[in-house]
Enzyme design. Structure first.
Site, short mmCIF file in Angstrom:
data_model
loop_
_atom_site.label_atom_id
_atom_site.label_comp_id
_atom_site.label_asym_id
_atom_site.label_seq_id
_atom_site.Cartn_x
_atom_site.Cartn_y
_atom_site.Cartn_z
N ARG A 77 27.91 37.30 -39.34
CA ARG A 77 28.34 37.85 -37.94
C ARG A 77 28.78 39.08 -37.84
NH1 ARG A 77 32.14 34.06 -34.61
NH2 ARG A 77 33.71 34.84 -36.01
N LYS A 82 31.84 41.11 -32.00
CA LYS A 82 33.26 40.88 -32.20
C LYS A 82 33.94 42.35 -32.36
CE LYS A 82 36.45 37.49 -34.36
NZ LYS A 82 36.86 36.97 -33.28
N1 PXG Z 1 35.72 33.47 -28.64
C1 PXG Z 1 36.43 34.39 -28.85
C2 PXG Z 1 36.35 35.52 -27.86
C3 PXG Z 1 37.22 34.57 -30.23
O1 PXG Z 1 37.60 35.72 -30.44
C4 PXG Z 1 36.30 32.56 -30.87
C5 PXG Z 1 35.59 32.54 -29.44
C6 PXG Z 1 35.94 31.42 -31.76
O2 PXG Z 1 35.07 31.63 -32.95
P1 PXG Z 1 35.15 31.29 -34.44
O3 PXG Z 1 33.99 32.11 -35.23
O4 PXG Z 1 36.63 31.70 -34.67
O5 PXG Z 1 34.94 29.66 -34.43
C7 PXG Z 1 36.88 33.71 -31.28
C8 PXG Z 1 37.73 33.82 -32.52
C9 PXG Z 1 42.68 36.66 -33.96
C10 PXG Z 1 41.69 35.49 -34.31
O6 PXG Z 1 43.10 37.24 -35.13
C11 PXG Z 1 40.70 35.60 -33.32
C12 PXG Z 1 39.57 34.63 -33.57
C13 PXG Z 1 39.43 33.78 -34.58
C14 PXG Z 1 40.48 33.83 -35.51
C15 PXG Z 1 41.44 34.95 -35.36
O7 PXG Z 1 43.20 36.93 -33.19
N2 PXG Z 1 38.61 34.65 -32.48
#
Ligand code: PXG
Length: 299
Positions: free
Chosen positions: A64, A163
C-alpha cells in the site's frame, strides 16, 4: 514567548529512530524545515502494528505504501526487502515486541515552491513506539461517534486511497468529534454516503448481514478491513460492500470500526442515538474474538 516549555507529549529520550539508513537517538532524527513534507504535506506513510515481535501483514502495508508513493510520483529510495528489514531493525533497537510502527516517506529537501521536481532525495524514517488504543473498557461497552459535517476528500481530489501525509481532512473531523466529547467521527463522501471514520473503516450489521462501504465510496482500503472481510467470509456470514447512508447507520442493529490502532471496536451510539440495543451485538463480539485469534495465530 517561551518556545522551550517542557512538552508532556515529547518522545522518550532513549527512543531510537531509523532515518535514511541509520538508527539514531530520537534527538538526532531530524528532518529539514525545507523538506516538502513539512512545507506542503508532500509525502506518504503507513501505520503498522507489531505483535510478539511480528509485524501484522507487513507485506500488505508495504504494497500500500508503494501504491501511495506511485500515485504521487514519489520514488521510495529503498526496496521492499530493505524497508522490511529496517522495520524489524528499528523494533529490535527499541526492544519492542508489541507496539506501533510509523513508516514515513517524505518528498525530501527542495526549494520553496510546490514543484517536486525541485527536490533531491526523499527521506525514509521509521518510528517504533507504543500507541494509545481506545480505553480497554470501550471494547466491552462500545464507542460513541458523531456524524461529521466535514466531507471526506473527493476521490478526484486527493484520493482517500493515498495514505498521504496531509491528514487535515480527517483532523478537522476529529476536532469535531472531540468538541462533541466523543472519540471518533463518521465521515460522509461528496454524495452524502458513509465513507469511513477519521482513522478507521466502518461496518454495520442489519438483519444478520454485514455491510461496509465499497472502496469506490472514497475510503482507504484498510488492511484490517481486508482481514475482517476474510473472517466474515470464513464464517459464511451474509456480507455486502454497498452504499450506506446516515439512515442505514441509524437503523443498524450493530456497528463496528476496524483499523491498525483500533483493531475491531464496537460502536454503540451515533449522534446521541443508541445503535441497536445500545450494547455491542453478537456479530461484532464474534468478529472481535475471531480477530484476536487471528492475531494470536500470527496473522
Ligand atoms: N481509514 C483511514 C482514513 C485511516 O487512516 C484506516 C481507515 C484503517 O486502515 P488500516 O490499514 O489501519 O486497517 C486508517 C488507518 C495513526 C494511525 O498514526 C492511523 C491509521 C492507522 C494506524 C495509525 O494515526 N489509520
Amino acid at each position: 514567548m517561551n518556545f522551550d516549555q517542557p512538552n508532556p507529549f515529547a518522545p522518550k529520550p532513549d527512543l531510537k529512530v531509523f532515518l535514511n539508513g541509520k538508527i539514531v537517538p530520537v534527538a538526532e532524527a531530524r528532518i529539514s524545515v525545507f523538506d516538502h513534507c513539512i512545507l506542503y504535506g508532500d509525502g506518504v506513510f503507513e501505520g503498522l502494528r507489531s505483535y510478539g515481535g511480528k509485524v501484522f501483514r507487513l507485506d500488505e502495508h508495504l504494497k500500500r505504501l508503494e501504491d501511495s508513493a506511485r500515485a504521487i510520483q514519489l520514488e521510495i529510495p529503498m526496496t521492499r526487502k530493505e524497508l522490511s528489514d529496517a522495520v524489524y531493525d528499528t523494533l529490535r533497537a527499541n526492544n519492542i515486541g508489541d507496539g506501533y510502527v510509523r513508516l514515513m516517506v517524505t518528498r525530501g529537501v527542495g526549494t520553496l515552491g510546490l514543484s517536486p521536481r525541485r527536490t533531491a532525495c526523499p527521506s525514509v524514517y521509521i518510528i517504533t513506539d507504543q500507541i494509545d488504543l481506545y480505553p480497554k473498557e470501550l471494547y466491552e461497552k462500545g464507542l460513541a461517534v458523531i456524524s461529521s459535517s466535514i466531507v471526506r476528500n473527493h476521490p478526484n481530489a486527493v484520493s482517500p486511497r493515498i495514505k498521504s501525509c496531509n491528514y487535515l481532512n480527517n483532523i478537522l473531523a476529529k476536532i469535531e468529534a472531540m468538541d462533541a466529547d466523543v472519540l471518533e467521527a463518521v465521515m460522509y463522501n461528496h454524495l452524502g454516503n458513509v465513507a469511513e471514520c477519521t482513522g478507521d473503516n466502518i461496518f454495520l450489521v442489519r438483519d444478520g448481514m454485514v455491510q461496509t462501504p465499497p472502496i469506490t465510496a472514497g475510503i482507504l482500503e484498510g488492511i484490517t478491513r481486508d482481514a475482517v472481510i476474510e473472517l466474515i467470509k470464513k464464517r459464511s456470514l451474509p456480507f455486502r460492500q454497498m452504499e450506506l447512508s446516515r439512515h442505514d447507520l441509524y437503523v443498524a442493529d450493530e456497528c463496528f470500526l476496524t483499523g491498525t490502532a483500533a483493531e475491531v471496536i464496537p460502536v454503540t451510539k451515533i449522534d446521541g442515538r443508541p445503535i441497536g440495543t445500545g450494547e455491542p451485538g453478537p456479530v461484532t463480539r464474534q468478529l472481535i474474538e475471531d480477530f484476536r485469534e487471528l492475531l494470536a495465530s500470527g496473522g
